[in-house]
Design a protein around this motif. Structure first.
Motif, PDB file in Angstrom:
ATOM      1  N   ILE A  50      -4.803   0.102   0.019  1.00 34.90           N
ATOM      2  CA  ILE A  50      -4.086  -0.568  -1.071  1.00 34.90           C
ATOM      3  C   ILE A  50      -4.625  -0.108  -2.421  1.00 34.90           C
ATOM      4  O   ILE A  50      -5.711   0.448  -2.515  1.00 34.90           O
ATOM      5  N   ILE A  52      -5.502  -1.904  -5.925  1.00 34.44           N
ATOM      6  CA  ILE A  52      -5.631  -3.246  -6.503  1.00 34.44           C
ATOM      7  C   ILE A  52      -5.219  -3.218  -7.968  1.00 34.44           C
ATOM      8  O   ILE A  52      -5.687  -2.390  -8.742  1.00 34.44           O
ATOM      9  N   ILE A  64      -7.740 -11.100  -4.608  1.00 31.53           N
ATOM     10  CA  ILE A  64      -6.793 -10.112  -5.134  1.00 31.53           C
ATOM     11  C   ILE A  64      -5.509 -10.850  -5.501  1.00 31.53           C
ATOM     12  O   ILE A  64      -4.939 -11.564  -4.680  1.00 31.53           O
ATOM     13  N   LYS A  65      -5.081 -10.665  -6.755  1.00 32.78           N
ATOM     14  CA  LYS A  65      -3.864 -11.367  -7.189  1.00 32.78           C
ATOM     15  C   LYS A  65      -2.640 -10.454  -7.200  1.00 32.78           C
ATOM     16  O   LYS A  65      -1.510 -10.922  -7.257  1.00 32.78           O
ATOM     17  N   LYS A  66      -2.909  -9.160  -7.189  1.00 32.21           N
ATOM     18  CA  LYS A  66      -1.787  -8.228  -7.098  1.00 32.21           C
ATOM     19  C   LYS A  66      -2.297  -6.874  -6.610  1.00 32.21           C
ATOM     20  O   LYS A  66      -3.313  -6.381  -7.089  1.00 32.21           O
ATOM     21  N   ALA A  67      -1.587  -6.303  -5.663  1.00 38.13           N
ATOM     22  CA  ALA A  67      -1.950  -4.988  -5.143  1.00 38.13           C
ATOM     23  C   ALA A  67      -0.704  -4.355  -4.547  1.00 38.13           C
ATOM     24  O   ALA A  67       0.270  -5.044  -4.243  1.00 38.13           O
ATOM     25  N   TYR A  68      -0.740  -3.037  -4.422  1.00 31.33           N
ATOM     26  CA  TYR A  68       0.394  -2.345  -3.795  1.00 31.33           C
ATOM     27  C   TYR A  68      -0.107  -1.554  -2.581  1.00 31.33           C
ATOM     28  O   TYR A  68      -1.287  -1.253  -2.467  1.00 31.33           O
ATOM     29  N   PHE A  69       0.814  -1.271  -1.689  1.00 27.19           N
ATOM     30  CA  PHE A  69       0.470  -0.505  -0.488  1.00 27.19           C
ATOM     31  C   PHE A  69       0.454   0.985  -0.804  1.00 27.19           C
ATOM     32  O   PHE A  69       1.332   1.482  -1.499  1.00 27.19           O
TER      33      PHE A  69
ATOM     34  N   ILE B  64       1.624  -6.808  -2.513  1.00 26.03           N
ATOM     35  CA  ILE B  64       0.751  -7.895  -2.080  1.00 26.03           C
ATOM     36  C   ILE B  64       0.595  -8.868  -3.242  1.00 26.03           C
ATOM     37  O   ILE B  64       0.224  -8.477  -4.348  1.00 26.03           O
ATOM     38  N   LYS B  65       0.883 -10.128  -3.005  1.00 27.86           N
ATOM     39  CA  LYS B  65       0.787 -11.115  -4.078  1.00 27.86           C
ATOM     40  C   LYS B  65      -0.491 -11.937  -3.997  1.00 27.86           C
ATOM     41  O   LYS B  65      -0.870 -12.603  -4.955  1.00 27.86           O
ATOM     42  N   ALA B  67      -4.385 -11.821  -1.680  1.00 23.51           N
ATOM     43  CA  ALA B  67      -5.215 -11.352  -0.571  1.00 23.51           C
ATOM     44  C   ALA B  67      -6.667 -11.673  -0.877  1.00 23.51           C
ATOM     45  O   ALA B  67      -7.023 -11.919  -2.028  1.00 23.51           O
TER      46      ALA B  67
END
Lengths: 185, 185
Positions: A50, A52, A64-69, B64-65, B67
């Motif tokens: 991911i 972050i 973690i409040k926001k992450a992408y794959f 991801i919102k 984690a």
């Protein structure tokens, strides 16, 4: 997912039905736990890669409040077995006639070539038509190199792959590895 | 972070200063890219293990919102070099007299024992007092087993570790691996 009643035709030992509803990833993780707990092999699924974007605190926990794959560039599982490097990808498809190659990214294919070239053990586990098959990295690459199709036909998998047995301790793929790679283990 | 002017005392070849401000992880990642691009080794940092709580869409992207971070049970880097399984952890400390053992979790220590037992190459890279040292898994375990301290004294690292050279292509730890593990590579 249910095993068809004819599964016994494809395997020679006792099949345990306790895990038959288990998905492929869980069944492999269960096997990896069994291997580690019994000092057989140390093979783990890599965490999902991911990026972050934002972190912060919630109830005093750093989260973690926001992450992408991110797209993986290696295969999902790797580790150590009998002193050898081992790496594989596990995928299941509901398609009954072919395994879509969109499941394997271009740089993963390149990675498979690299691992083979440097004497690692590398393969795919493909679950199709209710059986899990081990397809050797070499056989996979041969297919890719000789075909322009966007999928691997089920017949190719059936003829070149090796059925892996499901047990109470998960998908026992190392038994298949022993049979297939016995000469170098 | 700057290299002290006396770093040349510890190394015998040309030191390139281009990366001297680079942190340990970036320097290792740069080296791993170099190794992969030059067909030398295929070693990658594992993604941070997380537990995904919530996902959703933002501008049509699946993200991801929420984690949380999980504790790793293996070491950060692993891969394949000269047909051998290799795994290591890299940590830096600002402490000048000792490396705090809180940096290495209990199940990582257990994992190091397992990898050694099964003939993998396993070590720590510890950056302390502006040098990166390779500390063999065996030496690390010996220290742990013979000391009840909560840190490894710098003197132990200096006497038992091997300095790794920083280059334009990152921290060239495989040169050190060649020297240290030459007999089994």
């Amino acid at each position: 997912m249910k095993y068809p009643s004819n599964i016994k035709k494809n395997t020679k030992t006792h099949i345990l039905y306790g895990n038959r509803g288990m998905d492929l990833e869980n069944s492999i993780n269960l096997a990896n736990d069994y291997y580690a707990n019994n000092d057989i092999a140390f093979i783990y699924k890599k965490p999902t890669p991911i990026g972050i974007v934002d972190t912060g605190y919630e109830n005093n926990n750093y989260i973690i409040k926001k992450a992408y794959f991110k797209e993986p560039s290696t295969l999902d599982y790797n580790g150590l077995y009998k002193g050898k490097y081992i790496e594989f990808e596990a995928k299941e498809t509901k398609n009954k006639t072919a395994f879509p190659l969109s499941n394997i990214h271009e740089h993963q294919i390149k990675h498979i070539r690299n691992i083979l070239k440097h004497n690692g053990i590398v393969f795919l586990i493909i679950k199709i038509n209710n059986n899990a098959y081990l397809l050797k990295g070499n056989d996979f690459l041969n297919y890719i190199d000789e075909n322009s199709r966007k999928s691997i036909e089920f017949n190719f998998i059936k003829e070149n792959g090796y059925i892996i047995k499901e047990t109470f301790n998960g998908l026992n793929y190392l038994e298949t590895v022993n049979n297939v790679y016995g000469g170098i283990l």
